[in-house]
Design an enzyme around this catalytic site. Structure first.
Site, PDB file in Angstrom:
ATOM      1  N   ASP A   7       0.871  -1.168   0.000  1.00 20.14           N
ATOM      2  CA  ASP A   7       0.000   0.000   0.000  1.00 20.14           C
ATOM      3  C   ASP A   7       0.912   1.223   0.000  1.00 20.14           C
ATOM      4  O   ASP A   7       2.105   1.112   0.290  1.00 20.14           O
ATOM      5  CB  ASP A   7      -0.899  -0.026   1.238  1.00 20.14           C
ATOM      6  N   ASP A   9      -0.110   5.064   0.938  1.00 21.97           N
ATOM      7  CA  ASP A   9      -0.321   6.054   1.996  1.00 21.97           C
ATOM      8  C   ASP A   9      -0.224   5.421   3.370  1.00 21.97           C
ATOM      9  O   ASP A   9      -0.958   4.494   3.692  1.00 21.97           O
ATOM     10  CB  ASP A   9      -1.699   6.710   1.842  1.00 21.97           C
ATOM     11  N   GLY A  57      -8.310   5.520   2.549  1.00 19.89           N
ATOM     12  CA  GLY A  57      -8.213   4.271   1.811  1.00 19.89           C
ATOM     13  C   GLY A  57      -9.296   4.034   0.776  1.00 19.89           C
ATOM     14  O   GLY A  57      -9.249   3.046   0.070  1.00 19.89           O
ATOM     15  N   ARG A  60     -11.643   8.315  -4.162  1.00 20.40           N
ATOM     16  CA  ARG A  60     -11.995   9.694  -3.837  1.00 20.40           C
ATOM     17  C   ARG A  60     -13.500   9.954  -3.781  1.00 20.40           C
ATOM     18  O   ARG A  60     -14.013  10.493  -2.795  1.00 20.40           O
ATOM     19  CB  ARG A  60     -11.332  10.631  -4.855  1.00 20.40           C
ATOM     20  N   SER A 135      -5.447   5.600  -4.605  1.00 23.40           N
ATOM     21  CA  SER A 135      -5.197   6.964  -5.067  1.00 23.40           C
ATOM     22  C   SER A 135      -4.970   7.035  -6.573  1.00 23.40           C
ATOM     23  O   SER A 135      -4.217   6.240  -7.137  1.00 23.40           O
ATOM     24  CB  SER A 135      -3.972   7.541  -4.358  1.00 23.40           C
ATOM     25  N   ASN A 137      -3.441   9.485  -7.675  1.00 27.55           N
ATOM     26  CA  ASN A 137      -2.205  10.268  -7.715  1.00 27.55           C
ATOM     27  C   ASN A 137      -0.988   9.452  -7.315  1.00 27.55           C
ATOM     28  O   ASN A 137       0.049  10.006  -6.979  1.00 27.55           O
ATOM     29  CB  ASN A 137      -2.335  11.475  -6.774  1.00 27.55           C
TER      30      ASN A 137
END
Length: 188
Positions: A7, A9, A57, A60, A135, A137
């Site tokens: 993962d 973040d 998690g 968005r 994400s 990003n």
């Protein structure tokens, strides 16, 4: 074991604080304007409780929906290309994305030293490596942290949307990570 799926973040990079701050800025602006328009009390987004409970998690737009539902706020879905100023689920999600990208550019992203040592040890041991994140990003974060070259594959929000993969807690993105590395799931 032939592969590691990481993962992003909070595991590889300290971006959770950047995401939490971006969610707070976006939701506080929205909630403040909503309160002013309705005359109801303004209750700000709580970076600890609300972030962890409703948005962390999740893809968005799912995070936007989840938090708004917690406040009993209903908004139109909108379209993924809604401008960040539009008062829709998509518009708010796009505003959060705009904010987080600005913060990443301005503040950079730190990779956890212990995590980097682990990834490097996995690489040196011949294990395949992929990043799995909700994400959209992910690439920007990997580049900002200077660690993009440590991974052979990336399953992120862009891939999940394109492949219609549900986000966490569903295992689909991790299964896609194993597939991208050409290993069975039980070898990752």
């Amino acid at each position: 074991m032939r592969a590691c799926l990481f993962d992003l973040d909070g595991v590889l990079t300290d971006t959770a604080k950047v995401h939490a701050a971006a969610w707070k800025e976006m939701f506080d602006d929205y909630l403040r304007a909503r309160a002013a328009g309705t005359g109801k009390e303004y209750v700000p987004f709580d970076e600890d409780r609300d972030y962890g409970t409703y948005v962390d998690g999740k893809p968005r737009y799912d995070g936007v929906r989840s938090f708004l539902a917690s406040r009993r706020i209903e908004l139109a879905e909108g379209d993924p290309d809604d401008p960040p100023t539009k008062q829709t689920v998509s518009g708010l999600g796009n505003r959060k994305n705009e904010i987080v990208l600005r913060m990443i550019r301005e503040q950079g992203v730190d990779a956890y030293p212990g995590s980097l040592r682990y990834v490097e040890a996995a690489r040196d041991a011949g294990l395949r490596r992929a990043v799995v994140s909700s994400s959209s990003n992910t690439r920007d974060v990997l580049v900002a942290a200077g660690i993009e070259d440590l991974f052979e594959a990336r399953i992120d929000g862009v891939v999940a949307e394109r492949e219609h993969l549900p986000g966490k807690p569903a295992p689909d993105t991790y299964l896609a990570g194993a597939k991208a590395l050409d290993v069975p799931p039980d070898a990752a």
